[in-house]
Design a protein around this motif. Sequence first.
Motif, mmCIF file in Angstrom:
data_model
loop_
_atom_site.group_PDB
_atom_site.id
_atom_site.type_symbol
_atom_site.label_atom_id
_atom_site.label_comp_id
_atom_site.label_asym_id
_atom_site.label_seq_id
_atom_site.Cartn_x
_atom_site.Cartn_y
_atom_site.Cartn_z
ATOM 1 N N TYR A 1 0.823 -1.200 0.000
ATOM 2 C CA TYR A 1 0.000 0.000 0.000
ATOM 3 C C TYR A 1 0.858 1.252 0.000
ATOM 4 C CZ TYR A 1 -4.345 -2.496 0.907
ATOM 5 O OH TYR A 1 -5.446 -3.294 0.805
ATOM 6 N N ALA A 2 0.432 2.257 -0.748
ATOM 7 C CA ALA A 2 0.978 3.595 -0.584
ATOM 8 C C ALA A 2 0.462 4.139 0.745
ATOM 9 C CB ALA A 2 0.539 4.500 -1.724
ATOM 10 N N MET A 3 1.281 4.929 1.405
ATOM 11 C CA MET A 3 0.928 5.425 2.738
ATOM 12 C C MET A 3 0.980 6.943 2.773
ATOM 13 S SD MET A 3 0.403 2.653 4.429
ATOM 14 C CE MET A 3 0.441 3.228 6.123
ATOM 15 N N GLY A 4 0.096 7.508 3.556
ATOM 16 C CA GLY A 4 0.085 8.955 3.693
ATOM 17 C C GLY A 4 -0.056 9.371 5.139
ATOM 18 N N TRP A 5 0.364 10.581 5.421
ATOM 19 C CA TRP A 5 0.149 11.218 6.719
ATOM 20 C C TRP A 5 -0.720 12.457 6.494
ATOM 21 C CZ3 TRP A 5 1.387 9.365 11.421
ATOM 22 C CH2 TRP A 5 2.377 8.372 11.508
ATOM 23 N N PHE A 6 -1.696 12.608 7.372
ATOM 24 C CA PHE A 6 -2.570 13.777 7.379
ATOM 25 C C PHE A 6 -2.581 14.344 8.793
ATOM 26 C CE2 PHE A 6 -4.852 13.469 3.274
ATOM 27 C CZ PHE A 6 -4.384 12.227 2.857
ATOM 28 N N HIS A 7 -2.973 15.587 8.941
ATOM 29 C CA HIS A 7 -3.154 16.117 10.283
ATOM 30 C C HIS A 7 -4.420 16.949 10.357
ATOM 31 C CE1 HIS A 7 -0.438 19.923 9.513
ATOM 32 N NE2 HIS A 7 -1.595 20.035 8.937
ATOM 33 N N GLN A 8 -4.941 17.042 11.577
ATOM 34 C CA GLN A 8 -6.150 17.816 11.819
ATOM 35 C C GLN A 8 -5.977 18.627 13.087
ATOM 36 O OE1 GLN A 8 -9.840 15.594 12.075
ATOM 37 N NE2 GLN A 8 -11.030 17.402 11.491
ATOM 38 N N ALA A 9 -5.958 19.935 12.911
ATOM 39 C CA ALA A 9 -5.867 20.845 14.047
ATOM 40 C C ALA A 9 -7.270 21.115 14.594
ATOM 41 C CB ALA A 9 -5.205 22.141 13.613
ATOM 42 N N PRO A 10 -7.369 21.524 15.849
ATOM 43 C CA PRO A 10 -8.684 21.786 16.440
ATOM 44 C C PRO A 10 -9.488 22.799 15.625
ATOM 45 C CG PRO A 10 -7.003 21.791 18.129
ATOM 46 C CD PRO A 10 -6.282 21.701 16.826
ATOM 47 N N GLY A 11 -10.720 22.437 15.297
ATOM 48 C CA GLY A 11 -11.596 23.342 14.564
ATOM 49 C C GLY A 11 -11.296 23.462 13.084
ATOM 50 N N LYS A 12 -10.385 22.627 12.584
ATOM 51 C CA LYS A 12 -10.016 22.720 11.171
ATOM 52 C C LYS A 12 -10.258 21.393 10.460
ATOM 53 C CE LYS A 12 -6.579 26.384 11.562
ATOM 54 N NZ LYS A 12 -5.225 26.826 11.180
ATOM 55 N N GLU A 13 -10.258 21.465 9.135
ATOM 56 C CA GLU A 13 -10.388 20.262 8.324
ATOM 57 C C GLU A 13 -9.091 19.453 8.374
ATOM 58 O OE1 GLU A 13 -14.149 20.951 7.351
ATOM 59 O OE2 GLU A 13 -13.093 19.388 6.243
ATOM 60 N N ARG A 14 -9.221 18.169 8.147
ATOM 61 C CA ARG A 14 -8.028 17.336 8.065
ATOM 62 C C ARG A 14 -7.270 17.699 6.778
ATOM 63 N NH1 ARG A 14 -8.931 11.232 9.563
ATOM 64 N NH2 ARG A 14 -10.223 11.258 7.679
ATOM 65 N N TYR B 1 -2.241 13.653 14.221
ATOM 66 C CA TYR B 1 -1.648 13.140 12.986
ATOM 67 C C TYR B 1 -2.162 11.728 12.725
ATOM 68 C CZ TYR B 1 1.424 17.101 12.503
ATOM 69 O OH TYR B 1 1.905 18.380 12.309
ATOM 70 N N TYR B 2 -2.642 11.520 11.498
ATOM 71 C CA TYR B 2 -3.203 10.241 11.089
ATOM 72 C C TYR B 2 -2.382 9.646 9.955
ATOM 73 C CZ TYR B 2 -7.440 12.017 13.369
ATOM 74 O OH TYR B 2 -8.349 12.524 14.258
ATOM 75 N N CYS B 3 -2.197 8.342 9.982
ATOM 76 C CA CYS B 3 -1.655 7.695 8.799
ATOM 77 C C CYS B 3 -2.793 6.978 8.081
ATOM 78 C CB CYS B 3 -0.504 6.746 9.123
ATOM 79 S SG CYS B 3 -0.946 5.259 10.005
ATOM 80 N N ALA B 4 -2.597 6.783 6.790
ATOM 81 C CA ALA B 4 -3.628 6.195 5.950
ATOM 82 C C ALA B 4 -2.973 5.372 4.844
ATOM 83 C CB ALA B 4 -4.510 7.284 5.356
ATOM 84 N N ALA B 5 -3.730 4.429 4.296
ATOM 85 C CA ALA B 5 -3.200 3.521 3.278
ATOM 86 C C ALA B 5 -4.128 3.442 2.079
ATOM 87 C CB ALA B 5 -3.001 2.131 3.877
ATOM 88 N N ASN B 6 -3.541 3.332 0.905
ATOM 89 C CA ASN B 6 -4.327 3.108 -0.316
ATOM 90 C C ASN B 6 -3.505 2.350 -1.329
ATOM 91 O OD1 ASN B 6 -3.637 4.850 -2.935
ATOM 92 N ND2 ASN B 6 -2.978 6.018 -1.162
#
Length: 123
Positions: A32-45, A94-99
């Motif tokens: 899988y390709a992997m990604g990192w995303f983040h989400q600050a309080p009150g904001k979109e990921r 911080y979230y990791c994700a796979a696709n």
Amino acid sequence: QVQLVESGGGLVQAGGSLRLSCAASGRTASQYAMGWFHQAPGKEREFVAAISWTSRHTVYADSVKGRFTISRDNAKNTVYLQMTSLKPEDTAVYYCAANLRGPAAEEAVYEYWGQGTQVTVSS
């Protein structure tokens, strides 16, 4: 099915560094390709960085280029996000994700997500 578990978050002063890890489990997790995303309080990921399953291709958000490095160790089924020169605005979960499609910046491409790890950068 792929299960993702993030670790390595914490509290750090501005200018400091942290390394996040994302452990993947599942028979084909390394493909899988992997990604990192983040989400600050009150904001979109938001997208942070992504890496292909071969590590040949990486993509970064402009806000982290030159400061963050994504890497992976397929033998350990683990993806890393080395964060340096941290700023208070990097504070987020911080979230990791796979696709299976590739190192994409779009959330909708990702099939599996971890639960997230909190990063707090103090000024």
